[in-house]
Motif scaffolding. Structure first.
Motif, PDB file in Angstrom:
ATOM      1  N   LEU A 122       0.831  -1.205   0.000  1.00  0.00           N
ATOM      2  CA  LEU A 122       0.000   0.000   0.000  1.00  0.00           C
ATOM      3  C   LEU A 122       0.866   1.257   0.000  1.00  0.00           C
ATOM      4  O   LEU A 122       0.645   2.174  -0.813  1.00  0.00           O
ATOM      5  CB  LEU A 122      -0.914   0.001   1.233  1.00  0.00           C
ATOM      6  CG  LEU A 122      -1.709   1.284   1.492  1.00  0.00           C
ATOM      7  CD1 LEU A 122      -2.693   1.557   0.356  1.00  0.00           C
ATOM      8  CD2 LEU A 122      -2.443   1.182   2.843  1.00  0.00           C
ATOM      9  N   THR A 182       2.804   1.858  -3.266  1.00  0.00           N
ATOM     10  CA  THR A 182       1.886   2.237  -4.346  1.00  0.00           C
ATOM     11  C   THR A 182       1.467   3.688  -4.214  1.00  0.00           C
ATOM     12  O   THR A 182       1.387   4.428  -5.208  1.00  0.00           O
ATOM     13  CB  THR A 182       0.642   1.329  -4.350  1.00  0.00           C
ATOM     14  OG1 THR A 182       1.046  -0.038  -4.430  1.00  0.00           O
ATOM     15  CG2 THR A 182      -0.268   1.655  -5.538  1.00  0.00           C
ATOM     16  N   ILE A 183       1.198   4.127  -2.975  1.00  0.00           N
ATOM     17  CA  ILE A 183       0.850   5.542  -2.734  1.00  0.00           C
ATOM     18  C   ILE A 183       2.013   6.441  -3.127  1.00  0.00           C
ATOM     19  O   ILE A 183       1.824   7.485  -3.769  1.00  0.00           O
ATOM     20  CB  ILE A 183       0.482   5.759  -1.255  1.00  0.00           C
ATOM     21  CG1 ILE A 183      -0.843   5.051  -0.928  1.00  0.00           C
ATOM     22  CG2 ILE A 183       0.358   7.252  -0.944  1.00  0.00           C
ATOM     23  CD1 ILE A 183      -1.209   5.072   0.545  1.00  0.00           C
ATOM     24  N   ASN A 229       2.183   6.631  -6.839  1.00  0.00           N
ATOM     25  CA  ASN A 229       1.067   7.404  -7.370  1.00  0.00           C
ATOM     26  C   ASN A 229       1.268   8.905  -7.175  1.00  0.00           C
ATOM     27  O   ASN A 229       0.886   9.711  -8.029  1.00  0.00           O
ATOM     28  CB  ASN A 229      -0.235   6.961  -6.687  1.00  0.00           C
ATOM     29  CG  ASN A 229      -1.464   7.602  -7.294  1.00  0.00           C
ATOM     30  OD1 ASN A 229      -1.669   7.548  -8.501  1.00  0.00           O
ATOM     31  ND2 ASN A 229      -2.285   8.218  -6.458  1.00  0.00           N
ATOM     32  N   MET A 273      -7.543   5.722 -10.406  1.00  0.00           N
ATOM     33  CA  MET A 273      -6.245   6.132  -9.886  1.00  0.00           C
ATOM     34  C   MET A 273      -5.336   6.683 -10.976  1.00  0.00           C
ATOM     35  O   MET A 273      -4.683   7.717 -10.797  1.00  0.00           O
ATOM     36  CB  MET A 273      -5.554   4.947  -9.198  1.00  0.00           C
ATOM     37  CG  MET A 273      -4.179   5.301  -8.642  1.00  0.00           C
ATOM     38  SD  MET A 273      -3.308   3.851  -7.995  1.00  0.00           S
ATOM     39  CE  MET A 273      -4.383   3.399  -6.657  1.00  0.00           C
ATOM     40  N   LEU A 325      -6.438   0.638  -1.535  1.00  0.00           N
ATOM     41  CA  LEU A 325      -6.469   1.872  -2.317  1.00  0.00           C
ATOM     42  C   LEU A 325      -7.537   1.820  -3.411  1.00  0.00           C
ATOM     43  O   LEU A 325      -8.313   2.755  -3.577  1.00  0.00           O
ATOM     44  CB  LEU A 325      -5.082   2.110  -2.926  1.00  0.00           C
ATOM     45  CG  LEU A 325      -4.750   3.516  -3.411  1.00  0.00           C
ATOM     46  CD1 LEU A 325      -4.973   4.545  -2.313  1.00  0.00           C
ATOM     47  CD2 LEU A 325      -3.316   3.572  -3.900  1.00  0.00           C
ATOM     48  N   MET A 328     -10.885   4.098  -3.716  1.00  0.00           N
ATOM     49  CA  MET A 328     -11.058   5.020  -4.837  1.00  0.00           C
ATOM     50  C   MET A 328     -12.489   4.977  -5.367  1.00  0.00           C
ATOM     51  O   MET A 328     -13.084   6.006  -5.702  1.00  0.00           O
ATOM     52  CB  MET A 328     -10.081   4.667  -5.966  1.00  0.00           C
ATOM     53  CG  MET A 328      -8.643   5.043  -5.684  1.00  0.00           C
ATOM     54  SD  MET A 328      -8.352   6.779  -6.038  1.00  0.00           S
ATOM     55  CE  MET A 328      -6.575   6.859  -5.830  1.00  0.00           C
TER      56      MET A 328
END
Length: 427
Positions: free
Chosen positions: A173, A176-177, A180, A310, A353, A357
């Motif tokens: 997580l 990935t954040i 992003n 995303m 995530l 979303m």
């Protein structure tokens, strides 16, 4: 936002629906969607007792059929439907696959019938039956009803809490954040794929990846098709038709919910163009084809919608590419085994995530339409939808089950139609 060649183009999208990425970017973006849907698509047949390669093949073909039916205007991926699992398990136990296949065809036929009705009488009723005060909470429910699945994937090793699993999920997580938020250029379009790969590498380091399936898999193997008239003779299974056909009416509400999310993401109205009848036609034909070749019924996937939200890459070329890869990989045992070896905490970390979303887009609908929660009517409708849907409430009548999302949608529609604009105390 602008008009390009007399067509609407959403300038907020990195790649809009008709935009075609370069070949290299297309490959990577499509693989990202393949990884996202793979776990759920193969989990359904594993739970039912069907060969996963069939489900992978059926999902790819079904998605291409859906894209064709919707005139390549809707970026959606169709994978194995969870709504039919309990009924399919019962049919497999009592009758074997031929009954499941017939049930899948029957469910798809219901979609085709409703598609014809909508084509004849139109879909103007959608705006009246599903206004923003109903649609927003339903989309929130679609995202948050999957929250427990994400949490279980992140924490549980079988039925036991595993801190190592949770650590891998949080790492996936977090990375990935970071991808992003801080990547630029093309890498900013593939944070989910990069997150899954990073999480997989971490899982390898801590020793929770099972590679035995990869070692045992063959490089090339035909999917174990179960084709009517080839692998088995036709026979009527009334229990399959009665058990699975009505569930299609339930999954239609989820189908429309996903179309609503896509409407919001892409700033379009797919109920009007290409039309609800075309989306139902594509979904129905996909399930019919799946039933004929030996796969479970299919439905549009919230996980892939989460990727669209995303990345802001809405290109239908990318979804079509994922479908082509799914078909190819259904014949390549090694590749399918590698993807299948991605451990659940990696999927769980990503799902925190992606599912969030989807829910956040429901909240945006309420905000953008300035829904007034000082009105008791709006407060009641949203409250009932949220608690019924997120709480997992369902209606069970024999083998027929009205899922929590479908039940929440039904309650929301009824309340919207019967409640006055203002309560007596507000007049």
């Amino acid at each position: 936002m602008s008009k390009k060649n007399n067509e609407f183009r959403n300038e907020d999208a990195v790649l809009d629906i008709k935009d075609q990425p370069s070949f290299g970017h297309w490959l990577v973006l499509s693989v990202q969607h393949l990884f996202t849907m793979f776990g759920a698509t193969v989990l359904v047949p594993l739970l039912v007792g069907i060969n996963p390669s069939i489900a992978l093949f059926a999902s790819g073909v079904g998605t291409l059929v859906y894209i064709l039916c919707t005139k390549a205007q809707i970026p959606a991926y169709l994978g194995s439907s969870f709504a039919f699992i309990a009924t399919m398990q019962a049919l497999m136990k009592n009758y074997g696959y031929p009954a499941v296949g017939q049930g899948a065809i029957a469910a798809g036929a219901v979609y085709l019938l409703v598609s014809l009705i909508v084509s004849r009488f139109g879909s103007n009723w959608v705006d009246k039956v599903l206004p923003p005060v109903v649609v927003g909470p339903i989309i929130i429910v679609i995202g948050l009803s999957l929250a427990s699945t994400a949490a279980n994937d992140a924490m549980m090793n079988g039925n036991v809490y595993d801190l190592k699993y949770f650590g891998v999920a949080i790492f996936t997580l977090a990375i990935t954040i970071i991808f992003n938020m801080f990547l630029k250029g093309f890498p900013s379009m593939i944070p989910v794929l990069l997150g899954i790969v990073s999480g997989y590498l971490m899982a390898l380091v801590v020793g929770i990846v099972d590679l035995s399936g990869v070692q045992a898999a063959k490089w090339f193997s035909l999917p174990a098709f179960n084709v009517m008239g080839v692998n088995y003779d036709f026979k009527w299974y009334p229990a399959a038709i009665v058990g699975m056909a009505p569930i299609a009416l339930v999954t239609m509400t989820e189908h429309m919910g996903h179309v609503m999310v896509l409407n919001k993401l892409t700033k379009r109205n797919f109920f009007k163009e290409p039309g609800l009848h075309r989306t139902l036609l594509g979904d129905g034909l996909s399930s019919v084809i799946a039933g004929f070749v030996g796969g479970p019924p299919t439905t549009s996937y919230g996980e892939n919608i989460g990727v669209l939200a995303m990345t802001k890459v809405h290109s239908v070329w990318v979804l079509g590419g994922a479908a082509i890869f799914a078909i190819i990989f259904s014949f390549v045992g090694k590749v399918a085994a590698v993807i299948q070896s991605v451990p659940s905490p990696v999927i769980g970390g990503i799902s925190f995530l992606l599912f969030g979303m989807i829910a956040a887009n429901g909240l945006r609908i309420l905000i953008d339409n300035k829904i007034d929660f000082e009105l008791k009517r709006n407060l009641v409708i949203a409250s009932v939808i949220l608690v019924v849907g997120i709480g997992g409430t369902y209606l069970q009548l024999g083998n027929f089950q009205l899922t929590s999302i479908a039940l929440a949608t039904l309650f929301g529609i009824i309340l919207n139609l019967v409640l006055p604009e203002k309560a007596l105390s507000e007049r």
